[in-house]
Structure formats: structure tokens, C-alpha cells
Design an enzyme around this catalytic site. Structure first.
Site, short mmCIF file in Angstrom:
data_model
loop_
_atom_site.label_atom_id
_atom_site.label_comp_id
_atom_site.label_asym_id
_atom_site.label_seq_id
_atom_site.Cartn_x
_atom_site.Cartn_y
_atom_site.Cartn_z
N LYS A 113 -64.04 118.39 89.84
CA LYS A 113 -63.80 119.64 90.58
C LYS A 113 -64.40 119.46 91.96
O LYS A 113 -65.32 118.65 92.15
CB LYS A 113 -64.49 120.81 89.88
CG LYS A 113 -63.97 122.17 90.27
CD LYS A 113 -62.73 122.54 89.49
CE LYS A 113 -62.19 123.89 89.88
NZ LYS A 113 -61.12 124.33 88.98
P1 NAD Z 1 -56.07 133.74 93.30
O1 NAD Z 1 -56.90 133.56 94.51
O2 NAD Z 1 -54.60 133.47 93.34
O3 NAD Z 1 -56.22 135.25 92.73
C1 NAD Z 1 -57.46 135.85 92.50
C2 NAD Z 1 -57.22 137.34 92.24
O4 NAD Z 1 -58.48 137.94 91.95
C3 NAD Z 1 -56.65 138.10 93.43
O5 NAD Z 1 -55.77 139.11 92.95
C4 NAD Z 1 -57.88 138.75 94.05
O6 NAD Z 1 -57.57 139.92 94.79
C5 NAD Z 1 -58.66 139.08 92.80
N1 NAD Z 1 -60.08 139.29 93.03
C6 NAD Z 1 -60.90 138.67 93.91
N2 NAD Z 1 -62.13 139.19 93.85
C7 NAD Z 1 -62.09 140.15 92.89
C8 NAD Z 1 -63.03 141.04 92.35
N3 NAD Z 1 -64.29 141.07 92.79
N4 NAD Z 1 -62.65 141.88 91.36
C9 NAD Z 1 -61.37 141.86 90.90
N5 NAD Z 1 -60.43 141.04 91.39
C10 NAD Z 1 -60.78 140.21 92.36
O7 NAD Z 1 -56.80 132.85 92.19
P2 NAD Z 1 -56.16 132.28 90.85
O8 NAD Z 1 -55.60 130.95 91.11
O9 NAD Z 1 -55.32 133.34 90.21
O10 NAD Z 1 -57.49 132.04 89.99
C11 NAD Z 1 -58.13 133.08 89.28
C12 NAD Z 1 -59.08 132.46 88.26
O11 NAD Z 1 -58.35 131.59 87.38
C13 NAD Z 1 -60.19 131.59 88.84
O12 NAD Z 1 -61.33 131.73 88.01
C14 NAD Z 1 -59.64 130.18 88.72
O13 NAD Z 1 -60.65 129.18 88.68
C15 NAD Z 1 -58.93 130.29 87.39
N6 NAD Z 1 -57.89 129.29 87.17
C16 NAD Z 1 -56.84 129.18 88.02
C17 NAD Z 1 -55.86 128.22 87.76
C18 NAD Z 1 -54.63 128.10 88.62
O14 NAD Z 1 -53.76 127.28 88.27
N7 NAD Z 1 -54.49 128.86 89.69
C19 NAD Z 1 -55.99 127.36 86.66
C20 NAD Z 1 -57.08 127.52 85.81
C21 NAD Z 1 -58.02 128.48 86.08
#
Ligand code: NAD
Length: 420
Positions: A113
Site C-alpha cells: 500500500k
Molecule cells: P471515494 O473517495 O470514492 O468515496 C468516499 C466517500 O466517503 C465519498 O462519498 C465521501 O463523500 C465520503 N466521506 C468522506 N468522509 C466522510 C465522512 N467523514 N463521513 C461520511 N462519509 C464520508 O473512496 P472509495 O474508493 O469509495 O473508498 C471508500 C473506502 O473503501 C475506503 O476505506 C477505501 O480504502 C475502501 N476501498 C476502496 C476500494 C476501491 O476499489 N475504491 C477497494 C477496497 C477498499
């Protein structure tokens, strides 16, 4: 920081919390202390200076990280996060989760990571591109298609991946498999964008199926409406779950008779966020977590379900879309209450699985159609779910411990086969 697993339970840090989950599974496996030490320690940690010229001519020096946790089962794999709270401990925790995640779904990778401590919203597009290229200048020697393959995470997207690939290729020549999560028209994979959220939905469905429950009877609250949350909502809406609450950084939105998800998705495309969405009642993100629903999907930040609010969580099922949303302090409370938690290393593994498909396609100079990607994703996740279900049932342990046990066993086996 928000993404730590246990922000309220000092002195355990995020990486210590993952180690704590690891140890619970290692105890079940009666793994000897020397092997535990070897498996917990990252293979390599790199901290780099990222000096960047800003558009106004000033110089800003950022700090970037890449942690390579383990490569016993294959090249290391894991996202790059741009966020103002990124630090070495968090990256270390997320890198080790990637080792266990790739092992649970049994794809031939290890775990890594990385990230930069920066608020990407405060950079112009040109500044973001310069930061990205400088970062690759600093880490290009330790990444590559057979070494360590980065991907998007919070704060990065397919465009950032395209810049990374271009910068990497300046040193190493044509090499589309050096990065995944690229734009579809630039050696990316169909279905990568939706994969994590779709995987969350697929696994939620499989869990209910196993328990003889119907999606129509399940009210769902989803925290986060970004990549993971919005695609999970879309898939689950189409699968007839009742999604009664969604949220983003602007707050939560609740409607007892169900949110019109296609309408909310359109709203976000037009307005960039849910801010001002009028078709549901406004609630806080904290209230969303404690709603009277059957299923809760944290899909935003880590560390949102803690020792402080775990007792008030009413959902019977928690599907961890985010990485590390349940702290090590909250986990035993939920377990004692009988809450069923599908852990991050299984629940959000759809993204890395389709990243693997992208890498395979890049190496074969061949593209799969969307149906093939979706079918293969379903097949990998089904197998992983059944493995975890069986382990959990046979050993009478939680899904989290079962998933860690399967993963640790596979990594230990690969390490032994190679000769330690
Ligand atoms: P993203 O940036 O696309 O979306 C994040 C979302 O969370 C947005 O809607 C944002 O407004 C919201 N957010 C931010 N701060 C917040 C808060 N304090 N309270 C509530 N909502 C809040 O990110 P993502 O890619 O969707 O990732 C989200 C999670 O999933 C992370 O923990 C990431 O590590 C995990 N993840 C993502 C992937 C991927 O393929 N994108 C894969 C595995 C895990």
C-alpha cells in the site's frame, strides 16, 4: 486520524490493530511465534520526499510512502491513497490487509500500500499531475508488473493511474501491467470501476442466501457514496434490497420507504455530492450508523464503528466496504451482541480481484468483455465466501477470524514451499 482502526483506543495504532486481528487467527492455527513475527513484519518500507513546484512558482515538499508487506504468493498489490491523514502506520496497516485480502480470494499476489500525505482537493489538476510524476520518480525502482503493482484508492482515480503508468514507462518502457485501475480506453479493464461496490453487493446477497433471508426484507444503510458506496447501492437496489439511508461527507439522507437510488446517483453526477438532496430526511453520519436497519455498509472512512458506538449499532449484519471500519475495541462488542460482520479482507476484495483481471489482460494484450469480468468476479468471490463460511462454521469462529485463518494458512504454505 479517521482511517485508523482504533482511533479511540490508544495506545493501539492501526497497524497494531491489524496485528491483533492476525494474532486471534494465528492462535486458532497454533502458529509458532517466529512465523508470526516474520508474517507481521513488512518486507520493505519506503518513505520519500516529494518536492513539487506549485502553479504560483512556490515549492512544496510532501511526504510519500510505499510499504511492501509480503510477496510469498506473488507480486505485491495495493492502492495509492492521497489524503491529508496518510501516515506510515496507516499505510503499514493497509499493506498487511492487502496480503490477507489477496490470499482470502486466492489471487496470486502479495500485499502493499502507499500514499501521499496531501489534500488532493487543494491541488490544481496540473499540480496533482506533477505530484504524481514526482512520486513515481521516487518509487519506480521498487514497483513494476512482477514486483509491486499500485492501483487507485481514496483521493486517486483512473486519470492519476494513467499519469503513473506514463511516468513509469519513461524509465522502463512499455508496460501497461505496471498499474491497474487505468482508464478503460488506456489498457484499463471493463468493470473495474464498479468492482468493489458490486462485490460488496454480491457478498451481501450470498450471506443472506446462506441464512435463508430475502433481500426484500433487508433494510440497508450505506455510509459513503463514492466509488464503493454508490456501486454497492446500485447493485443492491437492482437486487431488491431496500436502501433506506445513504451518506457522504455532506451528511446522511434517510427515507423509511426506501431511497430512489437511480435518482440519487443522477443527483450526485449533476451536483458532485449529495449536498442539498431533498428526496430524503437529513441525518448525521453518526445517526446513520445507529439506524434501525438490518444491514449496515460502512463504505467511507476507517474507524467509524468504535467501542463508543458499537453497543448502539442495531444492524444484524455489517458488510465492511471500507478498510478497517470496525475498530479492534468495537469488534468484541459486536461479536458478543451476535452482529454478523463480513470483514473488509473479504467484503471489499472485488476491487483487487478485477485489478488482477486487468493485469492478466494487459499481460495477454487481450480484453475481456464486461460479462466475462462480472462472471469471473462472481466466481472468485463465491469461492472465497464459501471457504470463509465453511471455516467459520467448522471452527466456530467469526467470519473475520475465519478469513484471516484461511489467508494466513495460504501465505505460510507459500513461504514454506519456497523454503524460508
Ligand atoms: P471515494 O473517495 O470514492 O468515496 C468516499 C466517500 O466517503 C465519498 O462519498 C465521501 O463523500 C465520503 N466521506 C468522506 N468522509 C466522510 C465522512 N467523514 N463521513 C461520511 N462519509 C464520508 O473512496 P472509495 O474508493 O469509495 O473508498 C471508500 C473506502 O473503501 C475506503 O476505506 C477505501 O480504502 C475502501 N476501498 C476502496 C476500494 C476501491 O476499489 N475504491 C477497494 C477496497 C477498499
Amino acid at each position: 486520524m479517521n482511517d485508523t482502526l482504533i482511533k479511540d483506543e490508544r495506545p493501539m495504532t492501526a497497524s497494531e490493530a491489524v496485528a491483533w486481528y492476525f494474532d486471534r487467527a494465528a492462535d486458532q492455527l497454533e502458529l509458532d511465534p517466529s512465523k508470526r513475527e516474520m508474517l507481521k513484519m513488512p518486507k520493505r518500507e519506503m518513505t520519500v520526499e516529494v518536492p513539487v513546484e506549485m502553479d504560483d512558482g512556490s515549492l512544496q515538499t510532501l511526504v510519500g510512502f510505499r510499504v511492501q508487506h509480503n510477496n510469498a504468493r506473488g507480486p505485491m498489490k495495493g492502492g495509492l491513497r492521497y489524503h491529508w491523514e496518510v501516515d506510515l502506520d496507516e499505510v503499514r496497516a493497509l499493506a498487511s490487509l492487502m496480503t490477507w485480502k489477496t490470499a482470502v480470494v486466492n489471487i496470486p499476489y502479495g500485499g502493499a500500500k502507499g500514499g501521499i500525505c496531501v489534500d488532493p482537493r487543494k491541488l490544481t489538476r496540473k499540480e496533482l499531475q506533477r505530484v504524481t510524476r514526482k512520486f513515481i520518480d521516487q518509487i519506480h525502482e521498487i514497483i513494476g508488473p512482477d514486483k509491486d503493482i499500485p492501483a487507485p484508492d481514496m483521493g486517486t482515480n483512473s486519470e492519476v493511474m494513467a499519469w503513473m503508468r506514463n511516468q513509469f514507462e519513461k524509465y522502463h518502457g512499455f508496460s501497461p501491467a505496471c498499474i491497474t485501475g487505468k482508464p478503460v480506453e488506456d489498457y484499463g479493464a471493463l468493470g473495474r470501476e464498479e468492482a468493489t461496490g458490486r462485490g460488496v453487493g454480491i457478498l451481501a446477497f450470498k450471506l443472506l442466501n446462506r441464512l435463508g433471508r430475502r433481500p426484500q426484507d433487508i433494510r440497508v444503510a450505506i455510509q459513503g457514496f463514492g466509488n464503493v458506496g454508490s456501486h454497492a447501492a446500485k447493485y443492491m437496489h437492482e437486487s431488491e434490497f431496500q436502501i433506506v439511508a445513504i451518506s457522504d461527507v455532506s451528511g446522511g439522507y434517510y427515507r423509511a420507504d426506501g431511497i430512489n437510488i437511480p435518482d440519487a446517483l443522477r443527483y450526485v453526477i449533476e451536483n458532485k455530492s449529495l449536498e442539498g438532496y431533498k428526496e430524503a430526511d437529513k441525518i448525521s453520519n453518526e445517526e446513520l450508523l445507529e439506524l434501525d436497519v438490518e444491514m449496515l455498509i460502512p463504505a467511507a472512512l476507517g474507524g467509524c464503528i468504535t467501542r463508543n458506538n458499537a453497543e448502539r449499532i442495531k444492524a444484524q449484519f455489517i458488510i465492511e466496504g471500507a478498510n478497517g471500519p470496525v475498530t479492534a475495541g468495537a469488534d468484541p462488542i459486536l461479536e458478543a451482541k451476535g452482529t454478523i460482520v463480513l470483514p473488509d479482507i473479504l467484503a471489499n476484495a472485488g476491487g483487487v480481484t478485477v485489478s488482477y483481471f486487468e493485469w492478466v489482460q494487459n499481460r495477454q494484450y487481450y480484453s475481456w468483455d464486461l460479462n466475462r469480468v462480472r462472471q469471473q468476479l462472481d466466481s472468485v468471490l463465491s469461492k472465497a465466501f464459501e471457504d470463509v463460511w465453511q471455516e467459520s462454521t467448522e471452527r466456530k469462529v467469526s467470519f473475520r477470524t475465519a478469513a484471516f485463518m484461511i489467508a494466513i494458512r495460504r501465505v505460510v504454505r507459500a513461504t514454506e514451499l519456497a523454503g524460508i
